[in-house]
Design a protein around this motif. Structure first.
Motif, PDB file in Angstrom:
ATOM      1  N   SER A 218       0.808  -1.221   0.000  1.00 36.54           N
ATOM      2  CA  SER A 218       0.000   0.000   0.000  1.00 36.54           C
ATOM      3  C   SER A 218       0.844   1.275   0.000  1.00 36.54           C
ATOM      4  CB  SER A 218      -0.916   0.003   1.232  1.00 36.54           C
ATOM      5  OG  SER A 218      -0.141   0.002   2.427  1.00 36.54           O
ATOM      6  N   LEU A 219       2.158   1.143  -0.057  1.00 41.86           N
ATOM      7  CA  LEU A 219       3.046   2.304   0.019  1.00 41.86           C
ATOM      8  C   LEU A 219       3.356   2.856  -1.370  1.00 41.86           C
ATOM      9  CD1 LEU A 219       5.460   0.965   2.783  1.00 41.86           C
ATOM     10  CD2 LEU A 219       3.465   2.452   3.050  1.00 41.86           C
ATOM     11  N   LEU A 220       3.974   4.021  -1.423  1.00 42.07           N
ATOM     12  CA  LEU A 220       4.157   4.754  -2.673  1.00 42.07           C
ATOM     13  C   LEU A 220       5.393   4.346  -3.469  1.00 42.07           C
ATOM     14  CD1 LEU A 220       3.118   8.352  -1.501  1.00 42.07           C
ATOM     15  CD2 LEU A 220       1.758   6.694  -2.803  1.00 42.07           C
ATOM     16  N   PHE A 221       6.050   3.282  -3.087  1.00 38.41           N
ATOM     17  CA  PHE A 221       7.171   2.787  -3.874  1.00 38.41           C
ATOM     18  C   PHE A 221       6.669   2.308  -5.233  1.00 38.41           C
ATOM     19  CE2 PHE A 221       8.448   2.034   0.542  1.00 38.41           C
ATOM     20  CZ  PHE A 221       9.719   2.583   0.561  1.00 38.41           C
ATOM     21  N   ASP A 222       7.477   2.495  -6.271  1.00 38.95           N
ATOM     22  CA  ASP A 222       7.101   1.951  -7.579  1.00 38.95           C
ATOM     23  C   ASP A 222       7.243   0.435  -7.555  1.00 38.95           C
ATOM     24  OD1 ASP A 222       9.903   1.195  -8.868  1.00 38.95           O
ATOM     25  OD2 ASP A 222      10.151   3.150  -7.912  1.00 38.95           O
ATOM     26  N   ASP A 223       6.602  -0.232  -8.493  1.00 39.09           N
ATOM     27  CA  ASP A 223       6.556  -1.696  -8.502  1.00 39.09           C
ATOM     28  C   ASP A 223       7.948  -2.328  -8.621  1.00 39.09           C
ATOM     29  OD1 ASP A 223       3.833  -1.657  -8.243  1.00 39.09           O
ATOM     30  OD2 ASP A 223       3.420  -1.867 -10.382  1.00 39.09           O
ATOM     31  N   LYS A 224       8.811  -1.681  -9.404  1.00 36.83           N
ATOM     32  CA  LYS A 224      10.154  -2.229  -9.577  1.00 36.83           C
ATOM     33  C   LYS A 224      10.923  -2.220  -8.257  1.00 36.83           C
ATOM     34  CE  LYS A 224      14.411  -1.608 -12.232  1.00 36.83           C
ATOM     35  NZ  LYS A 224      15.101  -0.812 -13.269  1.00 36.83           N
ATOM     36  N   THR A 225      10.818  -1.121  -7.514  1.00 40.05           N
ATOM     37  CA  THR A 225      11.507  -1.033  -6.224  1.00 40.05           C
ATOM     38  C   THR A 225      10.951  -2.059  -5.248  1.00 40.05           C
ATOM     39  OG1 THR A 225      11.925   1.337  -6.550  1.00 40.05           O
ATOM     40  CG2 THR A 225      12.090   0.500  -4.306  1.00 40.05           C
ATOM     41  N   LYS A 226       9.635  -2.227  -5.242  1.00 37.84           N
ATOM     42  CA  LYS A 226       9.016  -3.227  -4.367  1.00 37.84           C
ATOM     43  C   LYS A 226       9.547  -4.615  -4.681  1.00 37.84           C
ATOM     44  CE  LYS A 226       4.606  -0.796  -3.729  1.00 37.84           C
ATOM     45  NZ  LYS A 226       3.148  -0.823  -4.012  1.00 37.84           N
ATOM     46  N   GLU A 227       9.651  -4.929  -5.966  1.00 39.86           N
ATOM     47  CA  GLU A 227      10.139  -6.250  -6.377  1.00 39.86           C
ATOM     48  C   GLU A 227      11.594  -6.447  -5.963  1.00 39.86           C
ATOM     49  OE1 GLU A 227      10.456  -8.995 -10.427  1.00 39.86           O
ATOM     50  OE2 GLU A 227      10.485  -6.811 -10.585  1.00 39.86           O
ATOM     51  N   GLN A 228      12.421  -5.413  -6.151  1.00 36.80           N
ATOM     52  CA  GLN A 228      13.820  -5.499  -5.765  1.00 36.80           C
ATOM     53  C   GLN A 228      13.969  -5.692  -4.249  1.00 36.80           C
ATOM     54  OE1 GLN A 228      16.882  -5.220  -7.773  1.00 36.80           O
ATOM     55  NE2 GLN A 228      15.372  -5.847  -9.297  1.00 36.80           N
ATOM     56  N   MET A 229      13.199  -4.950  -3.475  1.00 39.21           N
ATOM     57  CA  MET A 229      13.273  -5.070  -2.015  1.00 39.21           C
ATOM     58  C   MET A 229      12.876  -6.464  -1.553  1.00 39.21           C
ATOM     59  SD  MET A 229      12.155  -1.423  -0.306  1.00 39.21           S
ATOM     60  CE  MET A 229      10.611  -1.203  -1.175  1.00 39.21           C
ATOM     61  N   LYS A 230      11.866  -7.033  -2.196  1.00 35.03           N
ATOM     62  CA  LYS A 230      11.416  -8.372  -1.804  1.00 35.03           C
ATOM     63  C   LYS A 230      12.494  -9.411  -2.092  1.00 35.03           C
ATOM     64  CE  LYS A 230       7.504 -11.531  -2.093  1.00 35.03           C
ATOM     65  NZ  LYS A 230       6.146 -11.757  -2.632  1.00 35.03           N
ATOM     66  N   MET A 231      13.156  -9.300  -3.246  1.00 38.08           N
ATOM     67  CA  MET A 231      14.209 -10.263  -3.589  1.00 38.08           C
ATOM     68  C   MET A 231      15.400 -10.131  -2.640  1.00 38.08           C
ATOM     69  SD  MET A 231      14.215 -10.543  -7.772  1.00 38.08           S
ATOM     70  CE  MET A 231      14.513  -8.799  -8.085  1.00 38.08           C
ATOM     71  N   ILE A 232      15.767  -8.888  -2.314  1.00 37.65           N
ATOM     72  CA  ILE A 232      16.900  -8.683  -1.403  1.00 37.65           C
ATOM     73  C   ILE A 232      16.536  -9.145   0.010  1.00 37.65           C
ATOM     74  CG2 ILE A 232      18.439  -6.958  -0.379  1.00 37.65           C
ATOM     75  CD1 ILE A 232      18.159  -5.373  -3.009  1.00 37.65           C
ATOM     76  N   MET A 233      15.268  -8.974   0.387  1.00 39.47           N
ATOM     77  CA  MET A 233      14.826  -9.453   1.699  1.00 39.47           C
ATOM     78  C   MET A 233      14.940 -10.971   1.775  1.00 39.47           C
ATOM     79  SD  MET A 233      11.215  -8.800   3.688  1.00 39.47           S
ATOM     80  CE  MET A 233      10.222  -9.481   2.371  1.00 39.47           C
TER      81      MET A 233
END
Length: 326
Positions: A218-233
């Motif tokens: 629900s946050l204002l991050f773009d989809d690409k950043t969200k995907e990158q954060m999930k993979m790094i997590m």
């Protein structure tokens, strides 16, 4: 054979059949569990290998203690803000992105990713506050950054109080984002490190993350950043370096209780207005600024990660605060 003997034989036969059925059920359950764990383990291994190729580099590496530490530098302002993350934030420079973008028009922003975080290497060196603070400072020294405002989230409040006492001539001010206080209660807890390590190594951690709700959805991050954060997590969460830091949390808090922020250091503390998990959250922070020549506590409605939703307000209040103390 008497009737009583026949009855005992029939009962014994029934019991034997029931036990056989129960054993078959238990055996089937155990096989299903082992199969599930094997699938989860295999999927995790394959996914980790695949995702490593998809993670896009950001920032730059600096040499710290013979290893690579990732640092993101953005903006060209005359004043420098150094950002330090909270514990377990898997990709700090990306997690701070909304705040960094808001700060950039006014400041040079330096987001440090500690060892074990983001794209930085892991380390076998103990995660004591002293070692972590020394590593932060070495990274800044390598970048020739010698004057800055230190801004930290969560446990960075713990590391920050040691940092500003150790390097008082370099830090202009400390800004906390729902930052930890050395004397906050409940930090003598012993964490189940073995369990966390098992979850990581077995792949169950990835499974649990995938079935849980996405904290960034629900946050204002773009989809690409969200995907990158999930993979790094998936890569970093509960790695050996983070678990070592977790092991030291209690002792690091205990050691920091003898420290306070210098009275001549400007302090700006943004805190969650309704924190029900830590008793006395507001008074604890008010206590930190009471002896400060320039101290201010700003309460905000939001989660512990205030910079996810209150990044505009944080920057606005920071600029006002800096104007007041000049």
């Amino acid at each position: 054979m008497t009737q009583q003997e026949k009855k005992r034989t029939r009962n014994g036969t029934r019991t034997s059949k029931v036990l056989k059925i129960l054993l078959k059920i238990i055996g089937a359950i155990l096989i299903a569990i082992m199969l599930f764990v094997a699938i989860v383990f295999t999927v995790n291994k394959i996914s980790n290998h695949s995702e490593q190729k998809k993670v896009e580099p950001y920032g730059q590496f600096v040499a710290v203690d013979g290893k690579k530490m990732n640092v993101l530098i953005q903006g060209k302002g005359q004043e420098t803000i150094v950002l330090l993350p909270g514990y377990g934030t898997a990709a700090p420079a990306l997690d701070f992105k909304l705040l960094i973008d808001e700060l950039t028009p006014y400041y040079k922003v330096v987001a440090i990713e500690p060892f074990g975080y983001g794209l930085s290497d892991e380390t076998e060196k103990e995660r004591t506050t002293e070692n972590i603070v020394n590593e932060f400072h070495e990274a800044l020294q390598q970048l020739h950054i010698t004057r800055y405002t230190l801004m930290g989230h969560s446990i960075a409040g713990l590391y920050g109080v040691e940092y500003v006492n150790k390097y008082p001539n370099e830090v202009n001010a400390f800004v906390g984002i729902d930052s930890s206080v050395p004397t906050q209660p409940g930090m003598d807890v012993k964490f189940p490190l073995t369990l966390f390590k098992f979850l990581k190594q077995s792949g169950l951690q990835r499974f649990l993350v995938n079935v849980d709700s996405d904290p960034y959805a629900s946050l204002l991050f773009d989809d690409k950043t969200k995907e990158q954060m999930k993979m790094i997590m998936n890569k970093n969460a509960n790695n050996n370096t983070m678990l070592n830091e977790m092991k030291h949390i209690a002792s690091n808090f205990k050691e920091a209780q003898k420290l306070t922020f210098p009275g001549n250091l400007p302090l700006l503390l943004f805190i969650q207005a309704d924190n029900t998990s830590v008793e006395g959250w507001l008074p604890l922070h008010e206590g930190q600024i009471k002896n400060s020549v320039h101290g201010k506590v700003v309460t905000m409605d939001g989660t512990h990660y205030l910079h996810h939703t209150k990044f505009k307000e944080i920057v606005e209040n920071l600029r006002k605060f800096q104007a007041e103390i000049k």
